[in-house]
Design an enzyme around this catalytic site. Sequence first.
Site, mmCIF file in Angstrom:
data_model
loop_
_atom_site.group_PDB
_atom_site.id
_atom_site.type_symbol
_atom_site.label_atom_id
_atom_site.label_comp_id
_atom_site.label_asym_id
_atom_site.label_seq_id
_atom_site.Cartn_x
_atom_site.Cartn_y
_atom_site.Cartn_z
ATOM 1 N N ARG A 122 0.809 -1.231 0.000
ATOM 2 C CA ARG A 122 0.000 0.000 0.000
ATOM 3 C C ARG A 122 0.835 1.270 0.000
ATOM 4 N NH1 ARG A 122 -3.012 -2.822 3.727
ATOM 5 N NH2 ARG A 122 -4.799 -3.855 2.770
ATOM 6 N N LYS A 144 2.528 11.690 -10.498
ATOM 7 C CA LYS A 144 1.709 10.791 -11.317
ATOM 8 C C LYS A 144 2.543 9.573 -11.685
ATOM 9 C CE LYS A 144 -1.448 13.904 -13.742
ATOM 10 N NZ LYS A 144 -1.870 14.322 -15.110
ATOM 11 N N GLU A 186 8.794 19.699 -24.002
ATOM 12 C CA GLU A 186 8.168 19.929 -22.689
ATOM 13 C C GLU A 186 8.776 21.160 -21.999
ATOM 14 O OE1 GLU A 186 5.500 18.264 -22.082
ATOM 15 O OE2 GLU A 186 5.714 16.155 -22.652
ATOM 16 N N LYS A 229 6.789 23.309 -13.322
ATOM 17 C CA LYS A 229 5.974 22.130 -13.012
ATOM 18 C C LYS A 229 5.731 22.031 -11.502
ATOM 19 C CE LYS A 229 4.601 17.576 -13.525
ATOM 20 N NZ LYS A 229 4.406 16.470 -14.435
ATOM 21 N N GLU A 239 -4.823 17.479 -9.986
ATOM 22 C CA GLU A 239 -5.379 17.943 -11.255
ATOM 23 C C GLU A 239 -6.887 18.144 -11.223
ATOM 24 O OE1 GLU A 239 -3.452 16.463 -14.788
ATOM 25 O OE2 GLU A 239 -5.223 16.876 -16.015
ATOM 26 N N ARG A 243 -3.679 22.505 -12.863
ATOM 27 C CA ARG A 243 -2.685 21.551 -13.363
ATOM 28 C C ARG A 243 -2.972 21.132 -14.805
ATOM 29 N NH1 ARG A 243 0.061 16.391 -10.150
ATOM 30 N NH2 ARG A 243 1.268 15.678 -11.939
ATOM 31 N N ASN A 247 -1.279 20.218 -19.930
ATOM 32 C CA ASN A 247 -1.630 19.434 -21.109
ATOM 33 C C ASN A 247 -1.632 20.270 -22.388
ATOM 34 O OD1 ASN A 247 -1.998 16.993 -19.662
ATOM 35 N ND2 ASN A 247 -3.927 17.802 -18.902
ATOM 36 N N HIS A 250 -1.251 18.702 -25.781
ATOM 37 C CA HIS A 250 -1.325 17.250 -25.579
ATOM 38 C C HIS A 250 -2.573 16.589 -26.146
ATOM 39 C CE1 HIS A 250 2.277 17.758 -23.281
ATOM 40 N NE2 HIS A 250 2.299 16.502 -22.879
ATOM 41 N N HIS A 254 -1.555 13.352 -28.119
ATOM 42 C CA HIS A 254 -1.961 11.980 -27.800
ATOM 43 C C HIS A 254 -2.628 11.328 -29.012
ATOM 44 C CE1 HIS A 254 -1.937 13.058 -23.261
ATOM 45 N NE2 HIS A 254 -0.774 12.572 -23.654
ATOM 46 N N HIS A 267 6.986 11.188 -27.923
ATOM 47 C CA HIS A 267 5.991 12.017 -27.252
ATOM 48 C C HIS A 267 6.282 13.510 -27.500
ATOM 49 C CE1 HIS A 267 3.094 13.282 -24.293
ATOM 50 N NE2 HIS A 267 4.024 13.927 -23.619
HETATM 51 P P1 NAD Z 1 12.069 6.768 -21.588
HETATM 52 O O1 NAD Z 1 12.135 6.491 -20.163
HETATM 53 O O2 NAD Z 1 11.648 5.673 -22.479
HETATM 54 O O3 NAD Z 1 13.471 7.343 -22.061
HETATM 55 C C1 NAD Z 1 13.705 7.578 -23.429
HETATM 56 C C2 NAD Z 1 14.893 6.746 -23.930
HETATM 57 O O4 NAD Z 1 16.097 7.332 -23.453
HETATM 58 C C3 NAD Z 1 14.899 5.302 -23.453
HETATM 59 O O5 NAD Z 1 15.402 4.492 -24.474
HETATM 60 C C4 NAD Z 1 15.884 5.320 -22.288
HETATM 61 O O6 NAD Z 1 16.509 4.087 -22.094
HETATM 62 C C5 NAD Z 1 16.866 6.360 -22.755
HETATM 63 N N1 NAD Z 1 17.577 7.081 -21.715
HETATM 64 C C6 NAD Z 1 17.027 7.777 -20.676
HETATM 65 N N2 NAD Z 1 17.968 8.412 -20.007
HETATM 66 C C7 NAD Z 1 19.156 8.135 -20.600
HETATM 67 C C8 NAD Z 1 20.495 8.524 -20.351
HETATM 68 N N3 NAD Z 1 20.813 9.387 -19.397
HETATM 69 N N4 NAD Z 1 21.451 8.007 -21.147
HETATM 70 C C9 NAD Z 1 21.133 7.179 -22.172
HETATM 71 N N5 NAD Z 1 19.886 6.804 -22.466
HETATM 72 C C10 NAD Z 1 18.908 7.276 -21.684
HETATM 73 O O7 NAD Z 1 11.042 7.952 -21.904
HETATM 74 P P2 NAD Z 1 11.036 9.508 -21.520
HETATM 75 O O8 NAD Z 1 11.068 10.239 -22.796
HETATM 76 O O9 NAD Z 1 12.020 9.820 -20.462
HETATM 77 O O10 NAD Z 1 9.586 9.661 -20.871
HETATM 78 C C11 NAD Z 1 8.412 9.329 -21.589
HETATM 79 C C12 NAD Z 1 7.486 8.595 -20.657
HETATM 80 O O11 NAD Z 1 7.211 9.442 -19.539
HETATM 81 C C13 NAD Z 1 6.143 8.267 -21.271
HETATM 82 O O12 NAD Z 1 5.761 6.976 -20.877
HETATM 83 C C14 NAD Z 1 5.203 9.280 -20.656
HETATM 84 O O13 NAD Z 1 3.873 8.818 -20.545
HETATM 85 C C15 NAD Z 1 5.819 9.486 -19.311
HETATM 86 N N6 NAD Z 1 5.505 10.793 -18.709
HETATM 87 C C16 NAD Z 1 5.000 10.794 -17.454
HETATM 88 C C17 NAD Z 1 4.718 11.991 -16.830
HETATM 89 C C18 NAD Z 1 4.222 12.004 -15.421
HETATM 90 O O14 NAD Z 1 3.797 13.042 -14.942
HETATM 91 N N7 NAD Z 1 4.288 10.897 -14.724
HETATM 92 C C19 NAD Z 1 4.956 13.201 -17.486
HETATM 93 C C20 NAD Z 1 5.482 13.166 -18.779
HETATM 94 C C21 NAD Z 1 5.757 11.948 -19.380
HETATM 95 ZN ZN ZN Z 2 3.946 15.461 -22.139
#
Ligand code: NAD
Ligand code: ZN
Length: 361
Positions: A122, A144, A186, A229, A239, A243, A247, A250, A254, A267
């Site tokens: 939990r 999130k 972003e 942020k 949200e 908040r 988006n 977005h 999406h 993304h």
């Molecule tokens: P990711 O974690 O897939 O990273 C992108 C790529 O870069 C991957 O291949 C990863 O292995 C590589 N990578 C990351 N850091 C690295 C480093 N320092 N050196 C070498 N390679 C590295 O994706 P992302 O772009 O970081 O994030 C996208 C994800 O985040 C999506 O799933 C999205 O839905 C989520 N997201 C969540 C929130 C939230 O509020 N929780 C906000 C925005 C995005």
């Molecule tokens: Zn985003």
Amino acid sequence: TPSSVSVPLKRGRDYAIRYTSLRDLPGILHDVGLRTGKCVVVTDENVGAQYRSPVRTALSSAGWIPHVITVPPGEKSKSADQLQVLYDDILEWGIDRDTPVIALGGGVVGDLAGYAAATLLRGVPVVQCPTSLIAHVDSALGGKTGINHATGKNLIGAFHQPNVVVADLDTLGTLPQREWTSGMAEVIKHAVIADADLFSFIEEHLVDVMTGRRRDLIHKMIPRAAKVKAEIVAEDEKESGRRAILNFGHTFAHAIESVAGYGTFTHGEAVAIGMRAALFLSAQRNTQAIPRENIDYVLRAIPQQHDPSELDWQDVRRAMQSDKKNKGDVVRFVLLDRLGQAYVTGDISDAALRQAWDFAT
Ligand code: NAD
Ligand code: ZN
């Protein structure tokens, strides 16, 4: 670089983003009151190859017993199957309610490990160690967490705030270029919706910030974008209101990601196109107040690997209709009042949407 940015939350759950080396992780865990013992580190293969062993060494030398779990890289790991693998591994190894989960990676690792931490026993503590640009300015902040479902992205999840965010900006040195420019979407989003000065900074140093090579600029830009942020989340943790402006771009994004097939557009690439559409709609309503050309110029600096005009507009339109951020049948959009100020609206005609799409693609 400031040494930290604080994320003020209610009921004593404030936390800090600490800008420092991952080597300082044990000291920071201590600072936030986590007692040495077992800890779980979740990472992916790309990030793990670079940083797993220094992190393990730092933790072990400080008396921690780290258990490192490496998942495959990419969005596919945000799945119920991968989550189950984590549950099995972690529960068989054995944890208690004080055992922290350390998420070392980009948004995928942060969302997956964060959700595991939210649900195991939990809720156990989670420490976010962002390594991608998106994670530094967005996904590691705000609480999130979640995984995807066959019917859509992020449909299963929980709010679970980290105890602390340990942000080592030097990890960005190994981030692939396409991931960097995608993350810039972003950063620009945060500037456009809430920090006009940050926008001017990006505009002034556009070429350098897009390559990501000027350490001095990056170290100024990222904490500022993170602060946007943090402030918005502090005001509206779950949200219910403000908040939602995060988006911006977005609703279109999406839809683009889903219609093109996840992984075609990153993304950030999709968000850049979505922001251009939202910018068009904003300027249509409010011609005087919005420096459309300046913002559009900056957004077009994000390279696109695919041509969005090849997507079918009717498919995109339908996909927007089913976005989970909508209320009932109304498709919700975030538009700009002016640079640095955004609002949410549901009232946009089909004709205007079509025009915005044509403009952005
Ligand atoms: P990711 O974690 O897939 O990273 C992108 C790529 O870069 C991957 O291949 C990863 O292995 C590589 N990578 C990351 N850091 C690295 C480093 N320092 N050196 C070498 N390679 C590295 O994706 P992302 O772009 O970081 O994030 C996208 C994800 O985040 C999506 O799933 C999205 O839905 C989520 N997201 C969540 C929130 C939230 O509020 N929780 C906000 C925005 C995005
Ligand atoms: Zn985003």
